[in-house]
Design a protein around this motif. Structure first.
Motif, short mmCIF file in Angstrom:
data_model
loop_
_atom_site.label_atom_id
_atom_site.label_comp_id
_atom_site.label_asym_id
_atom_site.label_seq_id
_atom_site.Cartn_x
_atom_site.Cartn_y
_atom_site.Cartn_z
N HIS A 125 0.82 -1.21 0.00
CA HIS A 125 0.00 0.00 0.00
C HIS A 125 0.85 1.27 0.00
O HIS A 125 0.42 2.30 -0.50
CB HIS A 125 -0.94 0.01 1.21
CG HIS A 125 -0.23 -0.09 2.52
ND1 HIS A 125 0.45 -1.23 2.92
CD2 HIS A 125 -0.06 0.81 3.52
CE1 HIS A 125 0.98 -1.02 4.11
NE2 HIS A 125 0.70 0.22 4.49
N ARG A 130 1.85 6.49 -2.20
CA ARG A 130 2.83 7.51 -2.61
C ARG A 130 2.74 7.77 -4.11
O ARG A 130 2.89 8.91 -4.55
CB ARG A 130 4.22 6.99 -2.24
CG ARG A 130 5.30 8.02 -2.35
CD ARG A 130 6.57 7.56 -1.66
NE ARG A 130 6.54 7.77 -0.23
CZ ARG A 130 7.01 6.91 0.67
NH1 ARG A 130 7.52 5.77 0.29
NH2 ARG A 130 6.95 7.20 1.95
N VAL A 295 -4.32 3.52 8.48
CA VAL A 295 -3.49 4.74 8.53
C VAL A 295 -4.27 5.99 8.14
O VAL A 295 -3.90 7.10 8.52
CB VAL A 295 -2.20 4.62 7.64
CG1 VAL A 295 -1.22 3.66 8.25
CG2 VAL A 295 -2.52 4.22 6.21
N VAL A 363 7.86 12.07 14.16
CA VAL A 363 9.16 11.59 13.63
C VAL A 363 9.68 10.43 14.52
O VAL A 363 10.78 10.48 15.07
CB VAL A 363 10.21 12.73 13.55
CG1 VAL A 363 11.36 12.33 12.61
CG2 VAL A 363 9.62 14.05 13.09
N ARG A 365 11.27 6.98 15.45
CA ARG A 365 12.30 6.11 14.88
C ARG A 365 12.77 5.11 15.94
O ARG A 365 12.58 5.35 17.13
CB ARG A 365 13.53 6.91 14.42
CG ARG A 365 13.27 8.03 13.41
CD ARG A 365 12.96 7.49 12.01
NE ARG A 365 12.78 8.56 11.04
CZ ARG A 365 11.60 9.10 10.69
NH1 ARG A 365 10.49 8.67 11.27
NH2 ARG A 365 11.54 10.04 9.78
N PHE A 435 2.81 15.96 10.11
CA PHE A 435 2.79 14.82 9.19
C PHE A 435 4.11 14.07 9.26
O PHE A 435 4.47 13.35 8.33
CB PHE A 435 2.59 15.30 7.75
CG PHE A 435 1.18 15.73 7.42
CD1 PHE A 435 0.13 14.83 7.40
CD2 PHE A 435 0.92 17.05 7.06
CE1 PHE A 435 -1.16 15.23 7.06
CE2 PHE A 435 -0.37 17.46 6.71
CZ PHE A 435 -1.41 16.53 6.71
N HIS A 440 10.13 9.52 5.57
CA HIS A 440 8.94 8.77 5.97
C HIS A 440 7.75 9.65 6.32
O HIS A 440 6.77 9.17 6.89
CB HIS A 440 9.27 7.83 7.13
CG HIS A 440 10.23 6.76 6.73
ND1 HIS A 440 9.84 5.70 5.95
CD2 HIS A 440 11.56 6.64 6.94
CE1 HIS A 440 10.91 4.95 5.71
NE2 HIS A 440 11.96 5.49 6.31
C1 HEM Z 1 -4.62 14.58 8.31
C2 HEM Z 1 -4.47 13.26 8.20
C3 HEM Z 1 -3.17 12.54 8.48
C4 HEM Z 1 -2.20 12.80 9.40
C5 HEM Z 1 -2.16 13.92 10.43
C6 HEM Z 1 -1.17 11.79 9.21
C7 HEM Z 1 0.01 11.72 9.96
C8 HEM Z 1 1.01 10.78 9.76
C9 HEM Z 1 2.24 10.73 10.52
C10 HEM Z 1 2.61 11.68 11.65
C11 HEM Z 1 2.98 9.70 10.04
C12 HEM Z 1 4.37 9.24 10.55
C13 HEM Z 1 5.47 10.03 9.87
C14 HEM Z 1 6.80 10.08 10.60
O1 HEM Z 1 6.88 9.67 11.75
O2 HEM Z 1 7.80 10.60 10.02
C15 HEM Z 1 2.19 9.07 8.99
C16 HEM Z 1 2.61 7.95 8.28
C17 HEM Z 1 1.85 7.36 7.31
N1 HEM Z 1 0.64 7.80 6.79
FE1 HEM Z 1 -0.40 9.43 7.42
N2 HEM Z 1 -1.54 10.95 8.21
C18 HEM Z 1 -2.75 11.37 7.72
C19 HEM Z 1 -3.48 10.80 6.69
C20 HEM Z 1 -3.10 9.72 5.95
C21 HEM Z 1 -3.85 9.16 4.85
C22 HEM Z 1 -5.18 9.69 4.32
C23 HEM Z 1 -3.12 8.09 4.39
C24 HEM Z 1 -3.44 7.16 3.25
C25 HEM Z 1 -4.16 7.46 2.20
C26 HEM Z 1 -1.92 7.98 5.20
C27 HEM Z 1 -0.91 7.03 5.05
C28 HEM Z 1 0.22 6.93 5.82
C29 HEM Z 1 1.22 5.86 5.67
C30 HEM Z 1 1.14 4.68 4.70
C31 HEM Z 1 2.23 6.13 6.61
C32 HEM Z 1 3.50 5.30 6.85
C33 HEM Z 1 4.63 5.81 5.98
C34 HEM Z 1 5.85 4.91 5.88
O3 HEM Z 1 5.77 3.74 6.30
O4 HEM Z 1 6.91 5.37 5.33
N3 HEM Z 1 -1.94 8.98 6.14
N4 HEM Z 1 1.01 9.76 8.82
#
Ligand code: HEM
Length: 503
Positions: A125, A130, A295, A363, A365, A435, A440
């Motif tokens: 996914h 992405r 997520v 962030v 880790r 975010f 990542h």
């Molecule tokens: C306002 C809504 C959202 C917020 C505030 C948010 C916030 C975050 C945060 C804080 C992270 C971790 C990043 C890090 O620690 O550097 C993350 C990871 C992630 N988010 Fe979101 N997210 C949102 C919506 C979404 C949506 C709609 C999707 C999918 C369509 C999504 C998919 C993901 C995925 C797949 C990861 C993991 C990334 C990785 O493994 O590299 N997120 N998100």
């Protein structure tokens, strides 16, 4: 005089105590300051104190150790948090073989047991979110607007001149789940009650499993993990419901080939294509669909509810937003181009996420080796690390009048052409980590930004909104998580004004 067995018992106890003492003396983790008791066993008390006072303790630690780091206790581990933009930047720059996001997520959420092992090892996914999901937002938006209008009409049944009172958080979660799933899998499933129940409830299922595993020592987790019922049951129900839909899509895509003009443009199609490219099974696609919902759903619905509370408690913000939205829709219709022109709304979302956000830490880790930070702190291998976000977002070194909700703070900054990109909602920076930040950083944020702006635009154009007592409902902190008040209501009344453009 003690008998020989008792003597041996006490001697062993003494040796263990001495060994433990030296272990603590030599382990660099224990040189990192803590704001709560950290002695063995008493650290459990510290974990409870932290869970109840996370906001206050993170603020206190941030002020005391800005430019450095401190430790916070969870039931089963210590987490090291760095303070300030420079340290957040340092953390995000570290390569994956030193500080790993995947390993941190695995350990913090215990994904192997609370989600499923397959999709954790083959996260198909992530490239799909992405890649094609983000690239095709413009094509997805008209259907999402349509779903918002249909769902809002059902979930917010305001008719005539009557005010209707709605439970905000649960309603926004339904609305977000429907809208996202219109783009993920299409009309039939996104309106299916059982489907929605599973995808919305899954976050709680995961949280329950995580909580139980928090009490289980590491060496027992592998035995207890597979016995946890909640996520397993949800996945079983989800499989039964969704597998036939996935199989049908796989067959159609196979039969009609890649030139199929009517090919559905949704997450499911792209997951099927990705799975085919990497040799993934049908079940992996099903798992990836539920994980995408995990997520996407509560992250988005929390952010949306935070913003709605700001609007409902401050009706004076509405008019400038309404004018901007009306003008953008008049020139570009209900499209991604129109959403792109809504700079005030974009600023409103960014400011809302700065003020409230979804977590006190970001962030995240895991150190895969001993890592020495620039201030001399040594984070031992195996330790989870993060950056304090909420306190940093409220630091006056980063934001003027940080405690004031200034909805157009960022659109004013974007007035300069050179600052257009820097201050838009989706852009992360060392001082803005809602975010995450770096490699990542949330890959779904472009999709989320468009979806949430679309929902807000719909509400602002079609409804008047207010809170019951005129004040913004207080957030709840559940440990480190910041949840918009789940018990609060918003009152809605349909706008009767002629010329309102409905989505
Ligand atoms: C306002 C809504 C959202 C917020 C505030 C948010 C916030 C975050 C945060 C804080 C992270 C971790 C990043 C890090 O620690 O550097 C993350 C990871 C992630 N988010 Fe979101 N997210 C949102 C919506 C979404 C949506 C709609 C999707 C999918 C369509 C999504 C998919 C993901 C995925 C797949 C990861 C993991 C990334 C990785 O493994 O590299 N997120 N998100």
């Amino acid at each position: 005089m003690l008998d020989p067995t008792s003597q041996a018992f006490y001697a062993l106890g003494l040796v263990l105590a001495v060994l433990y003492y030296f272990h603590r003396r030599t382990n660099p983790l224990y040189s990192i300051p803590s704001l709560v008791p950290s002695a063995p066993l008493i650290s459990y008390v510290g974990a409870v104190i932290y869970a109840k006072n996370a906001r206050k303790l993170l603020q206190e630690g941030y002020e005391k150790y800005k430019g450095s780091a401190f430790r916070i206790p969870m039931l089963d581990r210590w987490v090291v948090v760095v303070c300030g933009a420079t340290m957040a930047e340092e953390l995000r720059k570290m390569p994956d073989d030193q500080m790993s996001f995947i390993e941190a997520a695995e350990e913090l959420v215990q994904t192997k047991y609370t989600i499923t092992e397959d999709v954790i090892h083959h996260p198909i996914h992530i490239p799909v979110i992405r890649g094609p999901l983000t690239r095709n937002i413009a094509a997805l938006i008209p259907d999402m607007f349509d779903e918002i209008a249909v769902a809002a009409n059902e979930l917010v049944p305001a008719r005539g001149d009557e005010w209707v009172t709605i439970s905000a958080y649960s309603t926004m979660t339904q609305l977000v789940a429907r809208t996202s799933n219109r783009a993920f899998i299409g009309t039939t499933m996104c309106r299916n009650k059982e489907y929605l129940d599973i995808v919305i409830g899954f976050t709680t299922d995961v949280a329950k499993g995580r909580l139980v595993l928090g009490f289980v020592p590491p060496f027992l987790k592998r035995f207890v993990g597979p016995l946890l019922p909640w996520s397993r049951n949800a996945m079983r129900r989800f499989r039964a419901l969704v597998t036939p839909v996935v199989v049908q899509r796989q067959r159609e895509l196979e039969r009609r080939g890649k030139d199929w003009a009517e090919k559905p443009q949704d997450l499911l199609t792209w997951l099927v294509e990705e799975a085919k490219a990497v040799g993934g099974s049908t079940d992996l696609i099903v798992q990836a669909l539920l994980t995408s919902n995990f997520v996407a759903t509560h992250t988005s619905s929390s952010s949306l509810t935070h913003a709605l509370y700001h609007i409902a408690a401050n009706p004076e913000f509405v008019e400038p937003l309404r004018q901007e939205i009306e003008s953008a829709i008049k020139s570009d219709g209900w499209t991604k181009a129109a959403l792109g022109k809504m700079m005030k709304l974009d600023s409103f979302m960014r400011e809302s996420q700065r003020m409230n956000g979804i977590s006190g830490i970001s962030v995240i880790r895991k150190a895969l080796q001993n890592v020495k930070l620039s201030d001399g702190t040594i984070v031992p291998a195996g330790t989870i690390c993060g950056a304090v976000s909420f306190a940093m977002h409220h630091d006056e070194d980063n934001y003027a009048d940080p405690e004031v909700f200034n909805p157009f703070r960022f659109s004013d900054m974007r007035a300069e052409e050179s600052e257009r990109v820097k201050y838009q909602y989706v852009n992360t920076s060392p001082e803005y980590i809602s975010f995450g930040h770096g490699k990542h950083a949330c890959p779904g944020r472009f999709f989320a930004a468009n979806e949430l702006k679309a929902v807000l635009a719909h509400f602002i154009l079609n409804y008047e909104m207010k809170t019951e007592d005129g004040r913004r409902p207080e957030d709840r902190w559940l440990g480190t998580a910041i949840v918009p008040n789940p018990d609060a209501n918003i009152m809605f009344k349909r706008r009767q004004t002629a010329g309102v453009i409905a989505a």
